[in-house]
Design an enzyme around this catalytic site. Sequence first.
Site, mmCIF file in Angstrom:
data_model
loop_
_atom_site.group_PDB
_atom_site.id
_atom_site.type_symbol
_atom_site.label_atom_id
_atom_site.label_comp_id
_atom_site.label_asym_id
_atom_site.label_seq_id
_atom_site.Cartn_x
_atom_site.Cartn_y
_atom_site.Cartn_z
ATOM 1 N N THR A 11 11.354 -4.359 -181.013
ATOM 2 C CA THR A 11 11.786 -3.584 -182.183
ATOM 3 C C THR A 11 10.947 -2.338 -182.389
ATOM 4 O OG1 THR A 11 12.588 -5.586 -183.293
ATOM 5 C CG2 THR A 11 12.119 -3.687 -184.685
ATOM 6 N N SER A 66 12.702 -8.539 -176.211
ATOM 7 C CA SER A 66 11.940 -9.695 -175.735
ATOM 8 C C SER A 66 12.795 -10.953 -175.622
ATOM 9 C CB SER A 66 10.742 -9.972 -176.640
ATOM 10 O OG SER A 66 11.136 -10.446 -177.908
ATOM 11 N N THR A 97 9.020 -9.437 -180.905
ATOM 12 C CA THR A 97 8.412 -10.612 -181.547
ATOM 13 C C THR A 97 9.071 -11.923 -181.144
ATOM 14 O OG1 THR A 97 9.842 -10.386 -183.494
ATOM 15 C CG2 THR A 97 7.711 -9.253 -183.542
ATOM 16 N N ASP A 98 10.310 -11.884 -180.630
ATOM 17 C CA ASP A 98 11.014 -13.135 -180.363
ATOM 18 C C ASP A 98 10.275 -14.021 -179.369
ATOM 19 O OD1 ASP A 98 13.035 -12.645 -182.141
ATOM 20 O OD2 ASP A 98 14.486 -11.973 -180.651
#
Length: 399
Positions: A11, A66, A97-98
């Site tokens: 992101t 990710s 962040t995933d």
Amino acid sequence: MKIAVINTGGTLSCVGDPLAPMSAKDFAQACEKHLDPLLRQKFADIQVSYLTGVPFSASKNQTLDSTDLQPTAWCLMAQALLTHYADFDGFVLLQGTDTLDFTGGALPFLLAGFDSTGEITAALTKPVVITGSMLPMFYQEEGKGELALNFNTDAFQNLCGALAAASLGIPEVSVYFHHHLYRSSRVVKTHTSDVNAFSSPNYPPLAKYAADWSLYTEGWLPAPLRASTSLDDPKQRAEQLKRVTQLHADLDLFPVMLLNAFPAPYSASQGKALLADLVDAMVQAGARGIVLQSYGAGNFPSGNPDAPTEGAVYQAFLRARAQGVYLVNSTRVPAGAVKMETYAAGAWLRLAGVISVGDMTPMTAMAKLMILMALAKQQAWTPEEVERLMQTSLCGELG
């Protein structure tokens, strides 16, 4: 201080509607134009460089959301860090962040050398800080199509915080998110959208940032005692790069799957259980390791509450073990450790060949097991040595 920024996607470096990752080159150019003047004012002693030659070939622009990250991507990141290790004083890795907690679990083992006893033969002497964000760093100005800086966002704050954290020189892989610096192998994503998206339930922060840094040095990994056992040594660094390059070729040969405990149907009288079918399917699909995400302190449905060793799940585990599949027990609960002997509902697992990894996160357990199995191929380690290393804290991942 010279710090390299490596953008893998996520992101923070996304633009457009819907958001999609920019290429590393485009992101670097946007940073140099819009961000770097602010960074020079904020960090007069830090010289920032952007390393754009870390391609992820699965994507046309060679960066990835990710969500699409593969285990071999961990090796590409480690190869870049090792290749440029002598050129910089620290590194900031940008990631979505995933799967950030998977990457945080993997990189410490790719940036450290160790033997079959767990003795460290090559250790980090420089900081590697991973960060990401819930909002993008840039946006396209309406009607102009040009990029502008999203100044008041967690993207700007987290990148600045990660650069400041790297300047501390803590010699390990860490994650900076929302004013906290955590050991990377201990983090879990605990919120889908809040800027305070990560926590470290089983290990305290390495540092916190408010108006100034609060440093918790007692929790830091020690720097190597000798240059000959550090990545500063060109020979050790070359050996580690060689290992990681081979891991990149081998890692896909050792897939590890996660199996979450959930209320599933079974019949003790008929010797059937849905979870047993899932275990068999995983092995048939090629799993070389299975990480259980058990209930509570390590309990898992056996398929027979009165006689667990007669249950279908127990029998499926025996079949998996007979085919050389490693079975590792972690907990689906964010905080606390696996203690399989606490309840009869968990004690049977050890009889089926399942090992406990205590308070290690499932994400780190998955990454560590894959890497250990691939290293075992290189180093001719035995299955017993792999299991012992899984239960040994090599980089602070285990309490």
